[in-house]
Motif scaffolding. Structure first.
Motif, PDB file in Angstrom:
ATOM      1  N   ASN A   5     -19.956   7.950 -44.711  1.00  0.00           N
ATOM      2  CA  ASN A   5     -21.251   8.553 -45.050  1.00  0.00           C
ATOM      3  C   ASN A   5     -22.268   7.494 -45.469  1.00  0.00           C
ATOM      4  O   ASN A   5     -23.440   7.567 -45.115  1.00  0.00           O
ATOM      5  CB  ASN A   5     -21.071   9.578 -46.171  1.00  0.00           C
ATOM      6  N   VAL A   6     -21.796   6.514 -46.245  1.00  0.00           N
ATOM      7  CA  VAL A   6     -22.687   5.431 -46.678  1.00  0.00           C
ATOM      8  C   VAL A   6     -23.192   4.659 -45.468  1.00  0.00           C
ATOM      9  O   VAL A   6     -24.381   4.330 -45.358  1.00  0.00           O
ATOM     10  CB  VAL A   6     -21.947   4.483 -47.646  1.00  0.00           C
ATOM     11  N   ALA A  10     -27.054   4.484 -44.132  1.00  0.00           N
ATOM     12  CA  ALA A  10     -27.704   3.174 -43.998  1.00  0.00           C
ATOM     13  C   ALA A  10     -28.302   3.014 -42.607  1.00  0.00           C
ATOM     14  O   ALA A  10     -29.432   2.537 -42.448  1.00  0.00           O
ATOM     15  CB  ALA A  10     -26.699   2.061 -44.280  1.00  0.00           C
ATOM     16  N   GLU A  11     -27.550   3.415 -41.584  1.00  0.00           N
ATOM     17  CA  GLU A  11     -28.034   3.274 -40.209  1.00  0.00           C
ATOM     18  C   GLU A  11     -29.175   4.258 -39.917  1.00  0.00           C
ATOM     19  O   GLU A  11     -30.111   3.929 -39.201  1.00  0.00           O
ATOM     20  CB  GLU A  11     -26.871   3.484 -39.239  1.00  0.00           C
ATOM     21  N   GLU A  12     -29.087   5.452 -40.487  1.00  0.00           N
ATOM     22  CA  GLU A  12     -30.176   6.419 -40.315  1.00  0.00           C
ATOM     23  C   GLU A  12     -31.450   5.937 -40.993  1.00  0.00           C
ATOM     24  O   GLU A  12     -32.551   6.104 -40.467  1.00  0.00           O
ATOM     25  CB  GLU A  12     -29.757   7.781 -40.882  1.00  0.00           C
ATOM     26  N   GLU A  17     -37.002   3.534 -40.355  1.00  0.00           N
ATOM     27  CA  GLU A  17     -37.950   2.455 -40.621  1.00  0.00           C
ATOM     28  C   GLU A  17     -38.368   1.760 -39.321  1.00  0.00           C
ATOM     29  O   GLU A  17     -39.509   1.320 -39.189  1.00  0.00           O
ATOM     30  CB  GLU A  17     -37.357   1.444 -41.599  1.00  0.00           C
ATOM     31  N   ARG A  18     -37.430   1.665 -38.365  1.00  0.00           N
ATOM     32  CA  ARG A  18     -37.776   1.049 -37.088  1.00  0.00           C
ATOM     33  C   ARG A  18     -38.807   1.896 -36.351  1.00  0.00           C
ATOM     34  O   ARG A  18     -39.744   1.378 -35.741  1.00  0.00           O
ATOM     35  CB  ARG A  18     -36.518   0.870 -36.220  1.00  0.00           C
ATOM     36  N   GLN A 193     -26.098  -5.356 -43.508  1.00  0.00           N
ATOM     37  CA  GLN A 193     -27.155  -5.768 -42.584  1.00  0.00           C
ATOM     38  C   GLN A 193     -28.210  -4.682 -42.417  1.00  0.00           C
ATOM     39  O   GLN A 193     -29.402  -4.956 -42.357  1.00  0.00           O
ATOM     40  CB  GLN A 193     -26.564  -6.120 -41.226  1.00  0.00           C
ATOM     41  N   ALA A 194     -27.765  -3.427 -42.357  1.00  0.00           N
ATOM     42  CA  ALA A 194     -28.714  -2.323 -42.235  1.00  0.00           C
ATOM     43  C   ALA A 194     -29.631  -2.262 -43.445  1.00  0.00           C
ATOM     44  O   ALA A 194     -30.832  -2.019 -43.324  1.00  0.00           O
ATOM     45  CB  ALA A 194     -27.963  -1.001 -42.069  1.00  0.00           C
ATOM     46  N   GLU A 195     -29.077  -2.496 -44.626  1.00  0.00           N
ATOM     47  CA  GLU A 195     -29.881  -2.460 -45.851  1.00  0.00           C
ATOM     48  C   GLU A 195     -30.883  -3.615 -45.889  1.00  0.00           C
ATOM     49  O   GLU A 195     -32.034  -3.436 -46.289  1.00  0.00           O
ATOM     50  CB  GLU A 195     -28.956  -2.509 -47.071  1.00  0.00           C
TER      51      GLU A 195
END
Length: 277
Positions: A5-6, A10-12, A17-18, A193-195
């Motif tokens: 879930n974390v 993070a990816e969502e 933001e992208r 990396q996502a963060e």
């Protein structure tokens, strides 16, 4: 399950933001093109001012626009304007009247690359500008300019230098670069990396908004000055006088004011917005 879930959140978050970044990026480009349209019209007005002044015999030489302190910069700008492509349907590109291309998208016209170059004071090679001729102009601009936030090879978000065309390395980051890099790391590194990328994107979004605001301010100032010069020129033309000595004191002052404002407009036309923070 918790770790999954974390990772998903993070990816969502990064994906959101992208999307936001790309929207702000295209809006910034759009505001630059609106500014270019305004400047193009201003240059036509300045040509009218010069033509009118040449009709006035024995006018003070100090009124000549060629004496402007930005004459060389203005000449360079006029040369760049040879690449300008008038809009087929001008009404679609009036300030505030651009059509949307789906949610969050902005319709960019045929001068997106030229607008970026002239707004931000970049110096592309003639070959680069030559690539933007013809029907592929908009697609080329979008391909080149809609991105630039992801570094190839490292997957680390870098501060984008909008429209950095002068350097030897072109913008070569695709929309899926971040996702591709995430697939190469283990789960923990994916989240980290996502963060990192999400935080960097948020910073760039704030910066893009500030660049857009400065661009819009410059455009509004140019419009205001152009309207003033046009009004003064039209008033002078109604005098139907072609000899400076026949001007009354008030009329001579009006001519001087108009030419001074035209000089200011010329300076405004070549003003650029630095991309440094």
């Amino acid at each position: 399950m918790l770790f999954t879930n974390v990772k998903r959140k993070a990816e969502e978050g990064l994906s959101r933001e992208r999307i936001e970044y790309r929207e702000r990026y295209q809006e910034t480009l759009s505001s630059a093109e609106v500014l270019l349209d305004t400047r193009y019209e201003a240059v036509q007005l300045l040509h009218e001012c010069e033509e009118y002044l040449q009709m006035i015999s024995n006018h003070p030489y100090t009124y000549d626009l060629k004496r402007s302190k930005v004459y060389k910069e203005y000449q360079a700008f006029e040369k760049q304007l040879k690449k300008y492509k008038p809009h087929k349907n001008k009404a679609e590109f009036l300030l505030g009247g651009r059509k949307a291309l789906g949610a969050g998208s902005v319709l960019l016209g045929p001068n997106a690359m030229l607008a970026a170059v002239t707004t931000f004071g970049l110096t592309p090679t003639s070959a680069v500008l030559g690539l933007l001729d013809g029907t592929a102009t908009v697609n080329a601009a979008l391909t080149w300019l809609c991105g630039g936030a992801f570094a190839l090879g490292g997957g680390i978000m870098v501060a984008p230098v909008l429209f950095a065309l002068a350097g030897p390395v072109g913008m070569a980051v695709g929309a899926g670069c971040s996702a591709a890099n995430l697939l190469t790391a283990d789960n923990k590194k994916k989240i980290q990396q996502a963060e990192v990328n999400t935080a960097a994107l948020k910073s760039e979004i704030v910066w893009l908004r500030s660049v857009k605001k400065r661009t819009e301010t410059l455009q509004a100032e140019t419009v205001s000055l152009s309207r003033l010069v046009k009004k003064e020129l039209e008033e002078l033309k109604t005098l139907k006088k072609q000899e400076y000595s026949s001007f009354s004191g008030g009329e001579a002052r009006k001519l001087g004011t108009m030419m001074n404002n035209a000089q200011s407009l010329r300076e405004k036309v070549v003003e650029t917005i630095p991309l440094s923070r």
